[in-house]
Motif scaffolding. Structure first.
Motif, PDB file in Angstrom:
ATOM      1  N   PHE A 225     -25.594  -9.484  26.127  1.00  0.00           N
ATOM      2  CA  PHE A 225     -25.279 -10.376  25.007  1.00  0.00           C
ATOM      3  C   PHE A 225     -24.895  -9.560  23.774  1.00  0.00           C
ATOM      4  N   VAL A 226     -25.647  -8.529  23.483  1.00  0.00           N
ATOM      5  CA  VAL A 226     -25.350  -7.668  22.330  1.00  0.00           C
ATOM      6  C   VAL A 226     -23.962  -7.062  22.474  1.00  0.00           C
ATOM      7  N   HIS A 227     -23.623  -6.604  23.676  1.00  0.00           N
ATOM      8  CA  HIS A 227     -22.337  -5.944  23.903  1.00  0.00           C
ATOM      9  C   HIS A 227     -21.163  -6.894  23.666  1.00  0.00           C
ATOM     10  N   TYR A 228     -21.260  -8.104  24.170  1.00  0.00           N
ATOM     11  CA  TYR A 228     -20.113  -9.009  24.146  1.00  0.00           C
ATOM     12  C   TYR A 228     -20.061  -9.937  22.931  1.00  0.00           C
ATOM     13  N   CYS A 229     -21.188 -10.233  22.319  1.00  0.00           N
ATOM     14  CA  CYS A 229     -21.216 -11.311  21.324  1.00  0.00           C
ATOM     15  C   CYS A 229     -21.589 -10.893  19.911  1.00  0.00           C
ATOM     16  N   VAL A 230     -22.042  -9.659  19.711  1.00  0.00           N
ATOM     17  CA  VAL A 230     -22.515  -9.262  18.382  1.00  0.00           C
ATOM     18  C   VAL A 230     -21.548  -8.263  17.762  1.00  0.00           C
ATOM     19  N   PRO A 231     -20.951  -8.575  16.602  1.00  0.00           N
ATOM     20  CA  PRO A 231     -20.081  -7.629  15.908  1.00  0.00           C
ATOM     21  C   PRO A 231     -20.887  -6.706  15.001  1.00  0.00           C
ATOM     22  N   GLU A 232     -20.287  -5.630  14.560  1.00  0.00           N
ATOM     23  CA  GLU A 232     -20.936  -4.744  13.593  1.00  0.00           C
ATOM     24  C   GLU A 232     -20.639  -5.248  12.186  1.00  0.00           C
ATOM     25  N   THR A 233     -21.675  -5.504  11.401  1.00  0.00           N
ATOM     26  CA  THR A 233     -21.510  -6.046  10.046  1.00  0.00           C
ATOM     27  C   THR A 233     -21.935  -5.064   8.967  1.00  0.00           C
ATOM     28  N   LYS A 234     -22.253  -3.837   9.343  1.00  0.00           N
ATOM     29  CA  LYS A 234     -22.740  -2.849   8.379  1.00  0.00           C
ATOM     30  C   LYS A 234     -21.737  -2.621   7.253  1.00  0.00           C
ATOM     31  N   GLY A 235     -22.215  -2.680   6.007  1.00  0.00           N
ATOM     32  CA  GLY A 235     -21.402  -2.320   4.856  1.00  0.00           C
ATOM     33  C   GLY A 235     -20.395  -3.357   4.408  1.00  0.00           C
ATOM     34  N   LYS A 236     -20.361  -4.511   5.050  1.00  0.00           N
ATOM     35  CA  LYS A 236     -19.394  -5.543   4.700  1.00  0.00           C
ATOM     36  C   LYS A 236     -20.049  -6.599   3.801  1.00  0.00           C
ATOM     37  N   THR A 237     -19.282  -7.176   2.897  1.00  0.00           N
ATOM     38  CA  THR A 237     -19.806  -8.248   2.072  1.00  0.00           C
ATOM     39  C   THR A 237     -19.952  -9.500   2.913  1.00  0.00           C
ATOM     40  N   LEU A 238     -20.740 -10.457   2.430  1.00  0.00           N
ATOM     41  CA  LEU A 238     -20.929 -11.712   3.161  1.00  0.00           C
ATOM     42  C   LEU A 238     -19.604 -12.416   3.372  1.00  0.00           C
ATOM     43  N   GLU A 239     -18.706 -12.318   2.380  1.00  0.00           N
ATOM     44  CA  GLU A 239     -17.414 -12.991   2.501  1.00  0.00           C
ATOM     45  C   GLU A 239     -16.506 -12.285   3.509  1.00  0.00           C
ATOM     46  N   GLU A 240     -16.571 -10.952   3.568  1.00  0.00           N
ATOM     47  CA  GLU A 240     -15.754 -10.205   4.529  1.00  0.00           C
ATOM     48  C   GLU A 240     -16.179 -10.453   5.971  1.00  0.00           C
ATOM     49  N   ILE A 241     -17.469 -10.649   6.195  1.00  0.00           N
ATOM     50  CA  ILE A 241     -17.987 -10.772   7.558  1.00  0.00           C
ATOM     51  C   ILE A 241     -17.339 -11.950   8.294  1.00  0.00           C
ATOM     52  N   GLU A 242     -16.943 -12.981   7.551  1.00  0.00           N
ATOM     53  CA  GLU A 242     -16.315 -14.135   8.194  1.00  0.00           C
ATOM     54  C   GLU A 242     -15.093 -13.733   9.012  1.00  0.00           C
ATOM     55  N   THR A 243     -14.354 -12.721   8.560  1.00  0.00           N
ATOM     56  CA  THR A 243     -13.129 -12.326   9.264  1.00  0.00           C
ATOM     57  C   THR A 243     -13.412 -11.687  10.616  1.00  0.00           C
ATOM     58  N   LEU A 244     -14.643 -11.191  10.832  1.00  0.00           N
ATOM     59  CA  LEU A 244     -14.976 -10.556  12.109  1.00  0.00           C
ATOM     60  C   LEU A 244     -14.963 -11.554  13.261  1.00  0.00           C
ATOM     61  N   PHE A 245     -15.049 -12.825  12.943  1.00  0.00           N
ATOM     62  CA  PHE A 245     -15.102 -13.857  13.980  1.00  0.00           C
ATOM     63  C   PHE A 245     -13.766 -14.577  14.127  1.00  0.00           C
ATOM     64  N   GLN A 246     -12.697 -14.001  13.551  1.00  0.00           N
ATOM     65  CA  GLN A 246     -11.382 -14.613  13.619  1.00  0.00           C
ATOM     66  C   GLN A 246     -10.433 -13.767  14.448  1.00  0.00           C
ATOM     67  N   THR A 247      -9.505 -14.419  15.139  1.00  0.00           N
ATOM     68  CA  THR A 247      -8.422 -13.725  15.818  1.00  0.00           C
ATOM     69  C   THR A 247      -7.342 -13.393  14.801  1.00  0.00           C
ATOM     70  N   GLU A 248      -6.371 -12.571  15.197  1.00  0.00           N
ATOM     71  CA  GLU A 248      -5.277 -12.222  14.302  1.00  0.00           C
ATOM     72  C   GLU A 248      -4.500 -13.461  13.866  1.00  0.00           C
ATOM     73  N   GLU A 249      -4.295 -14.396  14.808  1.00  0.00           N
ATOM     74  CA  GLU A 249      -3.561 -15.620  14.479  1.00  0.00           C
ATOM     75  C   GLU A 249      -4.315 -16.455  13.452  1.00  0.00           C
TER      76      GLU A 249
END
Length: 523
Positions: free
Chosen positions: A480-504
């Motif tokens: 689960f950690v490997h496939y579903c958890v992104p790295e959020t270290k050093g990112k603002t709360l607002e930036e973290i939202e982009t980690l769950f988005q595709t390029e489109e």
């Protein structure tokens, strides 16, 4: 992209943009900002603001001592409750497990309360409800009254487990958010250790008095919590959501470096709160958005709720609640020796959570989660084998104690604190309180189910077999950690939202950003 993995999906995009307007990624400033590097870094002011945020994180975490103390003290108090009130094994399971089940009511209500009353006063409400329940338990003349107190304490814990990490995440700077948001987990472990020590210290009293004193000592932290409410401010993000901009600015001045930085951060929070496109979001209820989520929100919910569930279904609460039972099964017979062994577990758990605090913002969330889940898996299988083949032998007892201590150590290094860090930082502001509450509900239901069924399951497949099953579940947590958890270290709360988005999806958000900026310029 499906579920996010370890890669930084925002890498190389210049602007990190979510469904709601965000700023650029390097300094996280608006494109029209003219703030210089010199204005952004004033060492003396930063030092002072850092101390203030540190103090707020400590005070906001005090409720967690109550949760930890209850978990720790009940593991030993149940031995004397059983002797004094003559409760059955089923009643014992219900008494221990019901706390987690009923706490889901507090977690569900906590999301709504924190949006209505504010983060700060939800912390106060959690303390009041829990302390009332603790007082009822300490004075309970029967099992029925004891259960009433337990139910009240559970509701208070439900409020507390979701609000403290949420509050701390919203006042913390991005580079220190992981460490600071781990404070509630530190205080939970401290509470567990104090509960174990209380068990050992008062075990010499008569059964009728000992467990009441053990539970009653848990009322003492209420004095510190009452003082904390006069120190900590309200969350600036909640104040912005209430359109109390001047108050939010005053809080941000205390927790940021310069006035210019405060204005930039305030603009970012206003954008994230949807104030620039209020008509769009006012018509969209929070729960409707979570029940019918967009693909990015769905990925956030899978990650946030999934990590909460895995934290509990790997059996950590049973290890803490039933450690005397585990050691008794390994061959320790004296109550005093059993409680002394649990103190060793408490010290180990507390020590390694302190280690996690220094590593979580340096190594990152994901590496620690790998170490944690793989280490827990190894220790759970080791405990199972020691109980199965070396029970009541000296080497078996030693291996069982080492396996239990190792399990709680690896849990405290990663899965324990990072679970709450992720749950409080991955959701967008408009959903953060309710989504965090939903994750806490998943945690409490899982904990209650595991705790209430532990003794019955051990009778069916033995204690060794039960921990072998926990080991298998821990293996799936690694995946689960490997496939579903992104790295959020050093990112603002607002930036973290982009980690769950595709390029489109990001490109679509960039179009929204341009539209909103033009509307704001016209207005």
């Amino acid at each position: 992209m499906g579920l996010v993995g370890g890669q930084d999906t925002g890498k190389g995009r210049g602007n990190g943009v979510s469904e709601i307007p965000l700023g650029t990624k390097i300094k996280y400033l608006r494109m029209d900002s003219d703030i210089t590097d010199e204005e952004m870094s004033l060492p003396n002011e930063k030092h002072n603001s850092g101390k203030y945020v540190f103090a707020c994180a400590i005070f906001a975490s005090l409720n967690s001592v109550l949760l930890g103390y209850d978990v720790g003290v009940m593991s030993g108090a149940i031995l004397f409750i059983q002797e004094d009130l003559k409760i059955t094994e089923v009643q014992q399971e219900v008494l221990i497990g019901i706390l987690s089940i009923i706490s889901l009511l507090g977690s569900l209500a906590g999301g709504k309360t924190s949006d209505a009353l504010g983060r700060k006063w939800t912390i106060a409400l959690a303390a009041i409800v829990f302390q009332t329940g603790a007082a009822v338990m300490a004075l309970a003349p029967s099992f029925q009254v004891l259960m009433i107190g337990r139910l009240l304490a559970g509701v208070g814990i439900g409020f507390g487990v979701m609000i403290a990490p949420l509050y701390i995440a919203e006042i913390s700077p991005a580079m220190a958010r992981g460490s600071l948001t781990s404070f509630p987990e530190i205080f939970i472990n401290l509470g567990i250790l104090l509960g174990y020590i209380s068990n050992y210290a008062f075990s010499g009293l008569s059964p009728h008095i000992s467990w009441r004193v053990m539970l009653g000592v848990g009322l003492i932290p209420s004095i510190a919590i009452a003082f904390a409410l006069f120190v900590i401010p309200e969350s600036p993000r909640w104040l912005v959501m209430q359109n109390r901009i001047d108050e939010a600015r005053a809080v941000l001045l205390k927790i940021n470096d310069t006035e210019r930085e405060v204005e930039e951060k305030l603009s970012e929070i206003q954008a994230a709160a949807g104030m620039g496109s209020a008509e769009k979001y006012e018509a969209k209820a929070v729960w409707h958005e979570m029940l019918c989520p967009s693909p990015p929100i769905r990925r956030m919910l899978i990650t946030g709720c999934g990590i909460q569930i895995f934290q509990q279904v790997t059996g950590i609460d049973t290890t803490v609640y039933y450690s005397p039972t585990i050691f008794k099964n390994a061959g320790i017979t004296s109550n005093t020796e059993l409680l002394a062994a649990t103190v060793a577990v408490g010290f180990t758990k507390t020590l390694f959570i302190l280690i996690a605090i220094f590593l979580i913002d340096k190594l990152g969330r994901k590496p620690l989660l790998y170490v944690s889940t793989i280490g827990m898996t190894t220790c759970l299988f080791g405990l199972s084998l020691s109980l199965a083949f070396l029970g009541h032998e000296k080497v078996g007892i030693i291996l069982a104690i080492l396996s239990v201590c190792g399990n709680v150590a690896f849990f405290s290094v990663g899965l324990g604190p990072i679970c709450w860090v992720l749950s409080s930082e991955i959701f967008p502001l408009r959903l953060r309180a309710q989504a965090s509450a939903l994750g806490a509900v998943g945690s409490r239901i899982s904990s209650g189910f595991i705790s209430m069924s532990f003794l019955s399951v051990t009778q069916a497949i033995t204690v060794s077999g039960t921990f072998f099953v926990f080991g298998i579940i821990s293996c799936s947590a690694v995946a689960f950690v490997h496939y579903c958890v992104p790295e959020t270290k050093g990112k603002t709360l607002e930036e973290i939202e982009t980690l769950f988005q595709t390029e489109e999806e990001v490109q679509g958000s960039e179009v929204e950003l341009g539209d909103v900026e033009r509307l704001m310029q016209k207005s």
